[in-house]
Design a protein around this motif. Structure first.
Motif, PDB file in Angstrom:
ATOM      1  N   ARG A  92       1.866  -2.716   0.710  1.00 48.73           N
ATOM      2  CA  ARG A  92       2.171  -2.239  -0.644  1.00 48.73           C
ATOM      3  C   ARG A  92       1.563  -3.155  -1.701  1.00 48.73           C
ATOM      4  O   ARG A  92       1.079  -2.691  -2.729  1.00 48.73           O
ATOM      5  CB  ARG A  92       3.679  -2.106  -0.830  1.00 48.73           C
ATOM      6  CG  ARG A  92       4.234  -0.919  -0.084  1.00 48.73           C
ATOM      7  CD  ARG A  92       5.693  -0.698  -0.349  1.00 48.73           C
ATOM      8  NE  ARG A  92       6.102   0.510   0.342  1.00 48.73           N
ATOM      9  CZ  ARG A  92       7.314   0.995   0.313  1.00 48.73           C
ATOM     10  NH1 ARG A  92       8.251   0.376  -0.368  1.00 48.73           N
ATOM     11  NH2 ARG A  92       7.605   2.096   0.965  1.00 48.73           N
ATOM     12  N   GLN A  93       1.574  -4.450  -1.440  1.00 51.77           N
ATOM     13  CA  GLN A  93       0.966  -5.384  -2.380  1.00 51.77           C
ATOM     14  C   GLN A  93      -0.542  -5.159  -2.462  1.00 51.77           C
ATOM     15  O   GLN A  93      -1.115  -5.184  -3.543  1.00 51.77           O
ATOM     16  CB  GLN A  93       1.268  -6.831  -1.976  1.00 51.77           C
ATOM     17  CG  GLN A  93       0.688  -7.856  -2.923  1.00 51.77           C
ATOM     18  CD  GLN A  93       1.181  -7.699  -4.351  1.00 51.77           C
ATOM     19  OE1 GLN A  93       2.341  -7.363  -4.591  1.00 51.77           O
ATOM     20  NE2 GLN A  93       0.306  -7.941  -5.312  1.00 51.77           N
ATOM     21  N   ARG A  94      -1.179  -4.888  -1.338  1.00 47.02           N
ATOM     22  CA  ARG A  94      -2.621  -4.627  -1.322  1.00 47.02           C
ATOM     23  C   ARG A  94      -2.947  -3.372  -2.128  1.00 47.02           C
ATOM     24  O   ARG A  94      -3.889  -3.354  -2.914  1.00 47.02           O
ATOM     25  CB  ARG A  94      -3.117  -4.483   0.116  1.00 47.02           C
ATOM     26  CG  ARG A  94      -4.618  -4.273   0.197  1.00 47.02           C
ATOM     27  CD  ARG A  94      -5.102  -4.321   1.608  1.00 47.02           C
ATOM     28  NE  ARG A  94      -5.079  -5.702   2.047  1.00 47.02           N
ATOM     29  CZ  ARG A  94      -5.255  -6.099   3.289  1.00 47.02           C
ATOM     30  NH1 ARG A  94      -5.457  -5.209   4.236  1.00 47.02           N
ATOM     31  NH2 ARG A  94      -5.242  -7.367   3.610  1.00 47.02           N
ATOM     32  N   VAL A  95      -2.142  -2.310  -1.947  1.00 45.01           N
ATOM     33  CA  VAL A  95      -2.354  -1.082  -2.718  1.00 45.01           C
ATOM     34  C   VAL A  95      -2.152  -1.365  -4.204  1.00 45.01           C
ATOM     35  O   VAL A  95      -2.959  -0.942  -5.038  1.00 45.01           O
ATOM     36  CB  VAL A  95      -1.420   0.049  -2.235  1.00 45.01           C
ATOM     37  CG1 VAL A  95      -1.528   1.272  -3.148  1.00 45.01           C
ATOM     38  CG2 VAL A  95      -1.739   0.445  -0.795  1.00 45.01           C
ATOM     39  N   THR A  96      -1.100  -2.082  -4.554  1.00 45.72           N
ATOM     40  CA  THR A  96      -0.832  -2.425  -5.951  1.00 45.72           C
ATOM     41  C   THR A  96      -2.019  -3.156  -6.566  1.00 45.72           C
ATOM     42  O   THR A  96      -2.457  -2.836  -7.675  1.00 45.72           O
ATOM     43  CB  THR A  96       0.451  -3.279  -6.069  1.00 45.72           C
ATOM     44  OG1 THR A  96       1.568  -2.469  -5.691  1.00 45.72           O
ATOM     45  CG2 THR A  96       0.656  -3.799  -7.473  1.00 45.72           C
ATOM     46  N   GLU A  97      -2.565  -4.140  -5.857  1.00 51.08           N
ATOM     47  CA  GLU A  97      -3.707  -4.906  -6.378  1.00 51.08           C
ATOM     48  C   GLU A  97      -4.905  -4.006  -6.638  1.00 51.08           C
ATOM     49  O   GLU A  97      -5.574  -4.125  -7.666  1.00 51.08           O
ATOM     50  CB  GLU A  97      -4.086  -6.000  -5.381  1.00 51.08           C
ATOM     51  CG  GLU A  97      -3.077  -7.116  -5.283  1.00 51.08           C
ATOM     52  CD  GLU A  97      -3.347  -8.034  -4.097  1.00 51.08           C
ATOM     53  OE1 GLU A  97      -4.359  -7.847  -3.384  1.00 51.08           O
ATOM     54  OE2 GLU A  97      -2.518  -8.937  -3.874  1.00 51.08           O
ATOM     55  N   LEU A  98      -5.189  -3.087  -5.709  1.00 52.52           N
ATOM     56  CA  LEU A  98      -6.339  -2.205  -5.874  1.00 52.52           C
ATOM     57  C   LEU A  98      -6.119  -1.184  -6.985  1.00 52.52           C
ATOM     58  O   LEU A  98      -7.054  -0.853  -7.716  1.00 52.52           O
ATOM     59  CB  LEU A  98      -6.682  -1.512  -4.562  1.00 52.52           C
ATOM     60  CG  LEU A  98      -7.462  -2.389  -3.587  1.00 52.52           C
ATOM     61  CD1 LEU A  98      -7.555  -1.731  -2.212  1.00 52.52           C
ATOM     62  CD2 LEU A  98      -8.848  -2.670  -4.121  1.00 52.52           C
TER      63      LEU A  98
END
Length: 136
Positions: free
Chosen positions: A12-18
């Motif tokens: 979820r953090q990776r998606v948020t960053e992108l």
């Protein structure tokens, strides 16, 4: 936290960053004749919690298509970071005035000149069921 929870949180953090970096994606639906139909969409949210939300016209082909076949694909990338992502999930239209207000961005004004209270505005919620991420 167990390994699975760590993986979900990290994903979820990776998606948020992108999302924050990309700001625009391609939302692909299945047209009424079975062909894939993609269009650019603004990513108005800055946090990812398992669903992505978009603003759309209630009478648009996008909304008509997802009502018939809710399976969609969302793709976006940040070429300067050499990162790309593809998310698949199930979409639904759901107008929620409070959420429309939260998601509102000035960049949406050309499509909705009356703001989040524009007649015919609806929200598309996509519950993500799979994610793919690439870097090089």
């Amino acid at each position: 936290m167990d390994d699975e929870a760590m993986t979900v949180a990290a994903g979820r953090q990776r998606v948020t960053e992108l999302i924050r970096a990309a700001r625009v994606c391609t939302l692909t639906t299945i047209a009424l004749d079975g062909r894939l139909s993609g269009r650019p969409m603004l990513l108005p949210q800055t946090e990812y919690d398992g669903e992505l939300w978009f603003l759309a016209h209630a009478g648009s082909s996008t909304v008509r298509q997802l009502r018939v076949n809710p399976e969609v694909e969302i793709s976006f990338g940040v070429p300067v970071q050499r990162r790309w992502m593809s998310l698949t999930g199930t979409a639904r239209d759901s107008y929620q005035p409070e959420r429309a207000e939260q998601l509102w961005q000035p960049e949406l004004a050309p499509w909705f000149p009356d703001g989040p209270d524009a007649a015919g505005l609806t929200l598309i919620a996509v519950h993500i069921t799979d994610a793919r991420h690439w870097t090089w």
